[in-house]
Design an enzyme around this catalytic site. Sequence first.
Site, PDB file in Angstrom:
ATOM      1  N   GLY A  46     -13.605  35.960-125.415  1.00  0.00           N
ATOM      2  CA  GLY A  46     -12.469  35.058-125.539  1.00  0.00           C
ATOM      3  C   GLY A  46     -11.600  35.138-124.298  1.00  0.00           C
ATOM      4  O   GLY A  46     -11.571  36.165-123.611  1.00  0.00           O
ATOM      5  N   GLN A  51      -4.398  34.049-119.034  1.00  0.00           N
ATOM      6  CA  GLN A  51      -5.085  35.188-118.420  1.00  0.00           C
ATOM      7  C   GLN A  51      -5.645  34.862-117.038  1.00  0.00           C
ATOM      8  O   GLN A  51      -6.048  35.766-116.309  1.00  0.00           O
ATOM      9  CB  GLN A  51      -6.203  35.701-119.326  1.00  0.00           C
ATOM     10  CG  GLN A  51      -5.690  36.371-120.588  1.00  0.00           C
ATOM     11  CD  GLN A  51      -6.826  36.828-121.460  1.00  0.00           C
ATOM     12  OE1 GLN A  51      -7.333  36.081-122.281  1.00  0.00           O
ATOM     13  NE2 GLN A  51      -7.246  38.071-121.257  1.00  0.00           N
ATOM     14  N   CYS A  94      -9.529  43.814-124.069  1.00  0.00           N
ATOM     15  CA  CYS A  94      -8.950  42.622-123.457  1.00  0.00           C
ATOM     16  C   CYS A  94      -9.338  42.580-121.985  1.00  0.00           C
ATOM     17  O   CYS A  94      -9.267  43.602-121.292  1.00  0.00           O
ATOM     18  CB  CYS A  94      -7.428  42.660-123.607  1.00  0.00           C
ATOM     19  SG  CYS A  94      -6.583  41.224-122.931  1.00  0.00           S
ATOM     20  N   LEU A  95      -9.717  41.403-121.526  1.00  0.00           N
ATOM     21  CA  LEU A  95     -10.085  41.260-120.121  1.00  0.00           C
ATOM     22  C   LEU A  95      -8.905  41.538-119.196  1.00  0.00           C
ATOM     23  O   LEU A  95      -9.100  41.897-118.041  1.00  0.00           O
ATOM     24  CB  LEU A  95     -10.649  39.857-119.862  1.00  0.00           C
ATOM     25  CG  LEU A  95     -11.936  39.522-120.619  1.00  0.00           C
ATOM     26  CD1 LEU A  95     -12.360  38.080-120.342  1.00  0.00           C
ATOM     27  CD2 LEU A  95     -13.051  40.492-120.266  1.00  0.00           C
ATOM     28  N   HIS A 136      -6.211  37.219-131.534  1.00  0.00           N
ATOM     29  CA  HIS A 136      -5.990  37.909-130.258  1.00  0.00           C
ATOM     30  C   HIS A 136      -5.645  36.897-129.161  1.00  0.00           C
ATOM     31  O   HIS A 136      -4.674  37.074-128.416  1.00  0.00           O
ATOM     32  CB  HIS A 136      -7.259  38.694-129.903  1.00  0.00           C
ATOM     33  CG  HIS A 136      -7.223  39.390-128.586  1.00  0.00           C
ATOM     34  ND1 HIS A 136      -7.214  40.761-128.474  1.00  0.00           N
ATOM     35  CD2 HIS A 136      -7.213  38.918-127.308  1.00  0.00           C
ATOM     36  CE1 HIS A 136      -7.197  41.089-127.185  1.00  0.00           C
ATOM     37  NE2 HIS A 136      -7.195  39.988-126.463  1.00  0.00           N
ATOM     38  N   GLU A 137      -6.436  35.833-129.072  1.00  0.00           N
ATOM     39  CA  GLU A 137      -6.226  34.851-128.002  1.00  0.00           C
ATOM     40  C   GLU A 137      -4.972  34.004-128.243  1.00  0.00           C
ATOM     41  O   GLU A 137      -4.246  33.688-127.297  1.00  0.00           O
ATOM     42  CB  GLU A 137      -7.458  33.955-127.837  1.00  0.00           C
ATOM     43  CG  GLU A 137      -8.736  34.696-127.457  1.00  0.00           C
ATOM     44  CD  GLU A 137      -8.626  35.582-126.227  1.00  0.00           C
ATOM     45  OE1 GLU A 137      -7.793  35.318-125.339  1.00  0.00           O
ATOM     46  OE2 GLU A 137      -9.385  36.560-126.143  1.00  0.00           O
ATOM     47  N   HIS A 140      -2.017  35.757-127.012  1.00  0.00           N
ATOM     48  CA  HIS A 140      -1.819  35.599-125.564  1.00  0.00           C
ATOM     49  C   HIS A 140      -0.965  34.375-125.251  1.00  0.00           C
ATOM     50  O   HIS A 140      -0.121  34.408-124.351  1.00  0.00           O
ATOM     51  CB  HIS A 140      -3.158  35.442-124.836  1.00  0.00           C
ATOM     52  CG  HIS A 140      -3.818  36.722-124.454  1.00  0.00           C
ATOM     53  ND1 HIS A 140      -3.256  37.631-123.586  1.00  0.00           N
ATOM     54  CD2 HIS A 140      -5.015  37.240-124.816  1.00  0.00           C
ATOM     55  CE1 HIS A 140      -4.077  38.651-123.433  1.00  0.00           C
ATOM     56  NE2 HIS A 140      -5.149  38.446-124.169  1.00  0.00           N
TER      57      HIS A 140
END
Length: 170
Positions: A46, A51, A94-95, A136-137, A140
Site C-alpha cells: 500500500g 508518502q 510502513c514504507l 493504515h493508508e 496517512h
Amino acid sequence: MTIKPLIILPDPVLRQQSKLIEQVDAEVLRLADDMLETMYDAPGIGLAAIQIGVPRRMLVIDVAREGEEKTPVVFINPEILKVSDDISTYEEGCLSIPDYYAEVERPASLTVQYVGRDGKQQTVEADGLLATCLQHEIDHLNGVLFIDHISRLKRDMVIKKFTKAARAKI
C-alpha cells in the site's frame, strides 16, 4: 510511469492533511501509475500519495501474495463509512518507516467509499489484510502514522531513531 522517492520519518510532510481530488484526469491517473510503480518497487502492499510528497487524497493497494497475479486498486478520496466492533491485530510496517514493524489493533472489518480510476463512486467491504491496509493508508491521508497506534514509549523510541538517522545523513 516513474518510481518516486519515498518520504521517510521524521519528515513533517508525513503529518500533513491531504486534500480532496476534485476530478479524475490524466494527471491523477499518471500519479496513480507512479504510485503503483513506486509501491511495487519498494516493495510494499500500500502507498498513500503523501508518502511521495503529494498531499492528495489517493492511495494504492495490492494485497496479492507473492506469486499471485497482481490486483492493484486505486482509491481516490477514500472515506471510511463503517467499522466493525471486532478488533484484529496485525504486524504492520510502513514504507516511510523502513525496517520497523509493530503489532497494531484496528477494527477487523470496514466499509470504504471511494472514487475509482474510472471516476465512478464505489464502495468496498473489507476484512483481514485489506481492512488493515486500507485503515493504515487512510491514516496517512490524515497525517497519522501506524506508530501513533502503539505505546508512547515505543513511538518515541522510533521517532528518536529515525531523527538521529536523518541528522546523520546531513
